[in-house]
Design a protein around this motif. Structure first.
Motif, PDB file in Angstrom:
ATOM      1  N   TYR A   1       0.795  -1.222   0.000  1.00  0.00           N
ATOM      2  CA  TYR A   1       0.000   0.000   0.000  1.00  0.00           C
ATOM      3  C   TYR A   1       0.834   1.281   0.000  1.00  0.00           C
ATOM      4  O   TYR A   1       0.277   2.377  -0.060  1.00  0.00           O
ATOM      5  CB  TYR A   1      -0.980  -0.022   1.176  1.00  0.00           C
ATOM      6  CG  TYR A   1      -2.125  -0.975   0.918  1.00  0.00           C
ATOM      7  CD1 TYR A   1      -3.233  -0.588   0.176  1.00  0.00           C
ATOM      8  CD2 TYR A   1      -2.064  -2.290   1.361  1.00  0.00           C
ATOM      9  CE1 TYR A   1      -4.257  -1.468  -0.102  1.00  0.00           C
ATOM     10  CE2 TYR A   1      -3.088  -3.188   1.100  1.00  0.00           C
ATOM     11  CZ  TYR A   1      -4.187  -2.768   0.365  1.00  0.00           C
ATOM     12  OH  TYR A   1      -5.192  -3.656   0.083  1.00  0.00           O
ATOM     13  N   ARG A   2       2.151   1.144   0.008  1.00  0.00           N
ATOM     14  CA  ARG A   2       2.992   2.325  -0.184  1.00  0.00           C
ATOM     15  C   ARG A   2       3.072   2.700  -1.659  1.00  0.00           C
ATOM     16  O   ARG A   2       3.374   3.832  -2.003  1.00  0.00           O
ATOM     17  CB  ARG A   2       4.392   2.075   0.377  1.00  0.00           C
ATOM     18  CG  ARG A   2       4.426   1.872   1.881  1.00  0.00           C
ATOM     19  CD  ARG A   2       5.807   1.460   2.351  1.00  0.00           C
ATOM     20  NE  ARG A   2       6.186   0.142   1.807  1.00  0.00           N
ATOM     21  CZ  ARG A   2       7.378  -0.410   1.973  1.00  0.00           C
ATOM     22  NH1 ARG A   2       8.316   0.233   2.648  1.00  0.00           N
ATOM     23  NH2 ARG A   2       7.627  -1.610   1.458  1.00  0.00           N
ATOM     24  N   THR A   3       2.893   1.758  -2.542  1.00  0.00           N
ATOM     25  CA  THR A   3       2.892   1.891  -4.006  1.00  0.00           C
ATOM     26  C   THR A   3       4.278   2.150  -4.577  1.00  0.00           C
ATOM     27  O   THR A   3       4.705   1.458  -5.501  1.00  0.00           O
ATOM     28  CB  THR A   3       1.930   2.984  -4.499  1.00  0.00           C
ATOM     29  OG1 THR A   3       0.622   2.702  -4.004  1.00  0.00           O
ATOM     30  CG2 THR A   3       1.893   3.039  -6.019  1.00  0.00           C
ATOM     31  N   ALA A   4       4.998   3.140  -4.072  1.00  0.00           N
ATOM     32  CA  ALA A   4       6.316   3.439  -4.624  1.00  0.00           C
ATOM     33  C   ALA A   4       7.222   4.008  -3.535  1.00  0.00           C
ATOM     34  O   ALA A   4       6.753   4.684  -2.616  1.00  0.00           O
ATOM     35  CB  ALA A   4       6.204   4.416  -5.790  1.00  0.00           C
ATOM     36  N   LEU A   5       8.530   3.740  -3.679  1.00  0.00           N
ATOM     37  CA  LEU A   5       9.538   4.248  -2.745  1.00  0.00           C
ATOM     38  C   LEU A   5      10.525   5.121  -3.497  1.00  0.00           C
ATOM     39  O   LEU A   5      10.828   4.879  -4.668  1.00  0.00           O
ATOM     40  CB  LEU A   5      10.298   3.089  -2.080  1.00  0.00           C
ATOM     41  CG  LEU A   5       9.477   2.072  -1.295  1.00  0.00           C
ATOM     42  CD1 LEU A   5      10.403   1.018  -0.685  1.00  0.00           C
ATOM     43  CD2 LEU A   5       8.645   2.746  -0.207  1.00  0.00           C
ATOM     44  N   ASP A   6      11.045   6.133  -2.794  1.00  0.00           N
ATOM     45  CA  ASP A   6      12.077   6.979  -3.377  1.00  0.00           C
ATOM     46  C   ASP A   6      13.459   6.376  -3.088  1.00  0.00           C
ATOM     47  O   ASP A   6      13.572   5.370  -2.372  1.00  0.00           O
ATOM     48  CB  ASP A   6      11.952   8.413  -2.849  1.00  0.00           C
ATOM     49  CG  ASP A   6      12.109   8.520  -1.334  1.00  0.00           C
ATOM     50  OD1 ASP A   6      12.787   7.660  -0.732  1.00  0.00           O
ATOM     51  OD2 ASP A   6      11.546   9.460  -0.745  1.00  0.00           O
ATOM     52  N   PRO A   7      14.534   6.946  -3.618  1.00  0.00           N
ATOM     53  CA  PRO A   7      15.865   6.372  -3.390  1.00  0.00           C
ATOM     54  C   PRO A   7      16.316   6.368  -1.927  1.00  0.00           C
ATOM     55  O   PRO A   7      17.296   5.699  -1.587  1.00  0.00           O
ATOM     56  CB  PRO A   7      16.777   7.258  -4.237  1.00  0.00           C
ATOM     57  CG  PRO A   7      15.904   7.711  -5.357  1.00  0.00           C
ATOM     58  CD  PRO A   7      14.562   7.951  -4.704  1.00  0.00           C
ATOM     59  N   GLN A   8      15.604   7.084  -1.063  1.00  0.00           N
ATOM     60  CA  GLN A   8      15.884   7.024   0.374  1.00  0.00           C
ATOM     61  C   GLN A   8      15.030   5.956   1.060  1.00  0.00           C
ATOM     62  O   GLN A   8      14.995   5.860   2.286  1.00  0.00           O
ATOM     63  CB  GLN A   8      15.635   8.386   1.031  1.00  0.00           C
ATOM     64  CG  GLN A   8      16.633   9.469   0.615  1.00  0.00           C
ATOM     65  CD  GLN A   8      16.410   9.965  -0.805  1.00  0.00           C
ATOM     66  OE1 GLN A   8      15.272  10.278  -1.199  1.00  0.00           O
ATOM     67  NE2 GLN A   8      17.475  10.047  -1.591  1.00  0.00           N
ATOM     68  N   LEU A   9      14.318   5.156   0.250  1.00  0.00           N
ATOM     69  CA  LEU A   9      13.446   4.078   0.703  1.00  0.00           C
ATOM     70  C   LEU A   9      12.244   4.597   1.494  1.00  0.00           C
ATOM     71  O   LEU A   9      11.677   3.891   2.329  1.00  0.00           O
ATOM     72  CB  LEU A   9      14.229   3.039   1.533  1.00  0.00           C
ATOM     73  CG  LEU A   9      15.296   2.273   0.753  1.00  0.00           C
ATOM     74  CD1 LEU A   9      16.072   1.343   1.684  1.00  0.00           C
ATOM     75  CD2 LEU A   9      14.678   1.486  -0.392  1.00  0.00           C
ATOM     76  N   GLY A  10      11.882   5.836   1.234  1.00  0.00           N
ATOM     77  CA  GLY A  10      10.691   6.411   1.848  1.00  0.00           C
ATOM     78  C   GLY A  10       9.515   6.362   0.900  1.00  0.00           C
ATOM     79  O   GLY A  10       9.688   6.418  -0.324  1.00  0.00           O
TER      80      GLY A  10
END
Length: 288
Positions: free
Chosen positions: A235-244
């Motif tokens: 349910y996060r769908t996508a993460l940024d390069p900081q894994l957020g």
């Protein structure tokens, strides 16, 4: 309290998955975990989330419980944190393959394809070639909608809709990759490992898998040579390069990816439609 997200997979021959399924489900639920665990004759694939204490106890359980006879003793986990639980329930499923390629003869535990770690890959991409001087080609083995969220710079994307299409597609394009170093990659490593093994079996000479996939790359070197986000199946769908987690969401109607920009469209209705599947999308386009 932050939630610890664990992901892991391992190709290893498993003969007792029918007996293990209820026991693994019982322990996972008792620990308060949510997510999905796939068990198949070829191995295990999991995405689970819970408290720090629950995550540590689960890792210890898989690595050391006598039930598993040491098969998961070397299982490596990737971790990230989120402010909320990204899964609704805990599921343990039995599957024919932990990642479907429809090539059951592939048995990665009998020999992995060569792997390249994140720091080495970054060094190759910085230079524009590998240590032998060959040009490096990044091969995205994920489905097209995942690639659209983000991928490595200049990566090859064959627009596949499901991973079982990969063998036929790579056969059709093999001549384009001759004399190049091909690095296959995916979210967490499972698809690119199977893809690299298949490529070695059909005659590719210089092929590597990205060890740990995009998420491990983010963890070790950040977002160098990568643009966009990384789609994840929760349910996060996508993460940024900081894994957020990012503002990107999935459409309830068509399950497509909806960027923050698309969420501002008059054709986006949370829980119903996105601009790609809204019943009035044609009318809106004509009016524009």
């Amino acid at each position: 309290m932050s939630i610890v997200n664990l992901s892991a997979y391992q190709f290893v021959t498993l003969d007792a998955i029918q007996a293990w399924r209820p026991l693994v489900a019982e322990r996972s639920i008792a620990l308060g975990l949510r997510g999905t665990i796939l068990l198949a004759p070829e191995g295990i694939n999991l995405f689970v989330a819970g408290s720090r204490e629950a995550a540590d106890a689960f890792v210890d359980y898989l690595r050391h419980d006598p039930l598993f006879e040491g098969k998961f003793a070397s299982l490596q986990f990737k971790e990230s944190e989120s402010p909320a639980q990204p899964f609704r329930r805990m599921l343990v499923k039995l599957k024919r393959e932990i990642i479907t390629m429809k090539r059951p003869a592939i048995k990665p535990e009998l020999g992995r394809a060569p792997a390249v770690d994140a720091p080495t890959l970054k060094r190759w991409l910085d230079r524009g070639h590998d240590d032998a001087g060959r040009p490096v080609v990044m091969l995205d083995t994920r489905n097209a909608f995942e690639v659209d969220v983000g991928t490595f710079d200049n990566a090859i994307d064959y627009r596949i809709d499901k991973f079982s299409e990969f063998p036929e597609v790579i056969q059709a394009h093999r001549d384009e990759l001759t004399d190049k170093t091909v690095v296959s990659f995916c979210t967490g490593g499972i698809r690119c490992e199977k893809a690299a093994i298949h490529m070695k079996e059909i005659g590719f000479e210089h092929v590597y898998q990205l060890e740990g996939g995009i998420l491990k790359y983010f963890e070790e070197v950040g977002g160098a040579h990568y643009h966009g986000e990384c789609f994840v199946f929760d349910y996060r769908t996508a993460l940024d390069p900081q894994l957020g987690p990012t503002p990107t969401v999935q459409c309830f109607g068509c399950r497509g990816v909806v960027t923050l920009e698309a969420q501002h469209s008059p054709l986006y209705e949370a829980g119903r439609y996105c601009p790609a599947c809204h019943p009035q999308r044609g009318t809106a386009a004509e009016a524009a």
